[in-house]
Motif scaffolding. Structure first.
Motif, PDB file in Angstrom:
ATOM      1  N   UNK A  48       0.850  -1.194   0.000  1.00  0.00           N
ATOM      2  CA  UNK A  48       0.000   0.000   0.000  1.00  0.00           C
ATOM      3  C   UNK A  48       0.890   1.251   0.000  1.00  0.00           C
ATOM      4  N   UNK A  49       1.104   1.866  -1.173  1.00  0.00           N
ATOM      5  CA  UNK A  49       2.015   3.014  -1.241  1.00  0.00           C
ATOM      6  C   UNK A  49       1.510   4.250  -0.475  1.00  0.00           C
ATOM      7  N   UNK A  50       0.216   4.331  -0.196  1.00  0.00           N
ATOM      8  CA  UNK A  50      -0.351   5.471   0.534  1.00  0.00           C
ATOM      9  C   UNK A  50      -0.903   5.008   1.881  1.00  0.00           C
ATOM     10  N   UNK A  51      -0.154   4.155   2.553  1.00  0.00           N
ATOM     11  CA  UNK A  51      -0.588   3.459   3.767  1.00  0.00           C
ATOM     12  C   UNK A  51      -1.111   4.387   4.870  1.00  0.00           C
ATOM     13  N   UNK A  52      -0.607   5.584   4.997  1.00  0.00           N
ATOM     14  CA  UNK A  52      -0.990   6.464   6.092  1.00  0.00           C
ATOM     15  C   UNK A  52      -1.902   7.612   5.653  1.00  0.00           C
ATOM     16  N   UNK A  53      -2.495   7.500   4.484  1.00  0.00           N
ATOM     17  CA  UNK A  53      -3.417   8.519   3.970  1.00  0.00           C
ATOM     18  C   UNK A  53      -4.856   8.119   4.269  1.00  0.00           C
ATOM     19  N   UNK A  54      -5.793   9.027   4.040  1.00  0.00           N
ATOM     20  CA  UNK A  54      -7.213   8.715   4.259  1.00  0.00           C
ATOM     21  C   UNK A  54      -7.702   7.701   3.232  1.00  0.00           C
ATOM     22  N   UNK A  55      -7.321   7.864   1.963  1.00  0.00           N
ATOM     23  CA  UNK A  55      -7.670   6.917   0.900  1.00  0.00           C
ATOM     24  C   UNK A  55      -6.422   6.098   0.586  1.00  0.00           C
ATOM     25  N   UNK A  56      -6.541   4.757   0.725  1.00  0.00           N
ATOM     26  CA  UNK A  56      -5.388   3.877   0.626  1.00  0.00           C
ATOM     27  C   UNK A  56      -5.601   2.766  -0.403  1.00  0.00           C
ATOM     28  N   UNK A  57      -5.140   2.940  -1.652  1.00  0.00           N
ATOM     29  CA  UNK A  57      -5.188   1.828  -2.601  1.00  0.00           C
ATOM     30  C   UNK A  57      -4.174   0.761  -2.184  1.00  0.00           C
ATOM     31  N   UNK A  58      -4.470  -0.509  -2.507  1.00  0.00           N
ATOM     32  CA  UNK A  58      -3.564  -1.584  -2.096  1.00  0.00           C
ATOM     33  C   UNK A  58      -3.653  -2.779  -3.029  1.00  0.00           C
ATOM     34  N   UNK A  59      -2.631  -3.641  -2.925  1.00  0.00           N
ATOM     35  CA  UNK A  59      -2.591  -4.947  -3.591  1.00  0.00           C
ATOM     36  C   UNK A  59      -2.183  -5.961  -2.527  1.00  0.00           C
ATOM     37  N   UNK A  60      -2.899  -7.097  -2.452  1.00  0.00           N
ATOM     38  CA  UNK A  60      -2.622  -8.140  -1.465  1.00  0.00           C
ATOM     39  C   UNK A  60      -2.173  -9.426  -2.140  1.00  0.00           C
ATOM     40  N   UNK A  61      -1.271 -10.147  -1.490  1.00  0.00           N
ATOM     41  CA  UNK A  61      -0.994 -11.543  -1.806  1.00  0.00           C
ATOM     42  C   UNK A  61      -1.634 -12.347  -0.687  1.00  0.00           C
ATOM     43  N   UNK A  62      -2.363 -13.420  -1.049  1.00  0.00           N
ATOM     44  CA  UNK A  62      -3.186 -14.168  -0.095  1.00  0.00           C
ATOM     45  C   UNK A  62      -2.782 -15.640  -0.126  1.00  0.00           C
ATOM     46  N   UNK A  63      -2.529 -16.236   1.054  1.00  0.00           N
ATOM     47  CA  UNK A  63      -2.216 -17.667   1.163  1.00  0.00           C
ATOM     48  C   UNK A  63      -2.923 -18.199   2.405  1.00  0.00           C
ATOM     49  N   UNK A  64      -3.571 -19.360   2.280  1.00  0.00           N
ATOM     50  CA  UNK A  64      -4.236 -19.895   3.460  1.00  0.00           C
ATOM     51  C   UNK A  64      -5.023 -21.159   3.191  1.00  0.00           C
TER      52      UNK A  64
END
Length: 160
Positions: A48-64
């Motif tokens: 999440x390049x904007x982790x500490x902003x109000x609007x936070x775009x992100x990409x997740x890797x998921x394993x489980x």
């Protein structure tokens, strides 16, 4: 972890169907409730390049892992207390994938979360033809679970 990477867990329970029926078990009149549900537990690595902003775009890797769970609960009608609970059926498999989304901060640690995820699953059985017999016996069949390859989700998330 860093200013743009974070890790977390996702644990979920999705009810599929619930049946309730009055039955007599061991000379006790009560209500037998049977619930079919999907459960999951995932480890997530988030970019999440904007982790500490109000609007936070992100990409997740998921394993489980993902599972199919059928539970029953018997409650005594006269005493209104739970007498027994059991897992009738449980099957599990691995899962992995990715998601992309955006979080909007609504207050400290709480976010509105919109994401699209693509998750691949191993072989898993789903519950079909669920019935409660008059004597309290739970009957069901299983079939191959056909999960959608992707899903869109709007929800609330908690982060600390």
């Amino acid at each position: 972890m860093s200013r743009i990477l974070s890790k977390g867990i996702s644990v979920g329970l999705q009810p599929i169907s619930t049946l309730e029926q009055n039955v007599t078990l061991l000379d006790t009149l009560g209500v037998l409730k049977v619930r079919d549900q999907i459960v999951h537990g995932h480890i997530i690595l988030r970019f999440s390049p904007l982790k500490f902003k109000i609007v936070q775009p992100y990409i997740d890797l998921i394993v489980g892992a993902q599972g199919s769970l059928l539970t029953s609960k018997f409650t005594d009608i006269l005493q209104e207390n739970e007498r027994s609970r059991e897992n009738v059926y449980f099957a599990k498999t691995w899962s992995y994938g990715y998601s992309a989304g955006v979080r909007i901060k609504v207050m400290t640690h709480f976010f509105l979360d919109l994401r699209y995820a693509r998750v691949t699953y191993g072989d898993l059985e789903s519950i079909d033809d669920l019935k409660i017999e008059e004597n309290g016996v739970v009957t069901y069949t299983t079939s191959d679970w056909k999960a959608p390859p992707g899903y869109l989700r709007l929800g609330v998330s908690f982060s600390y």
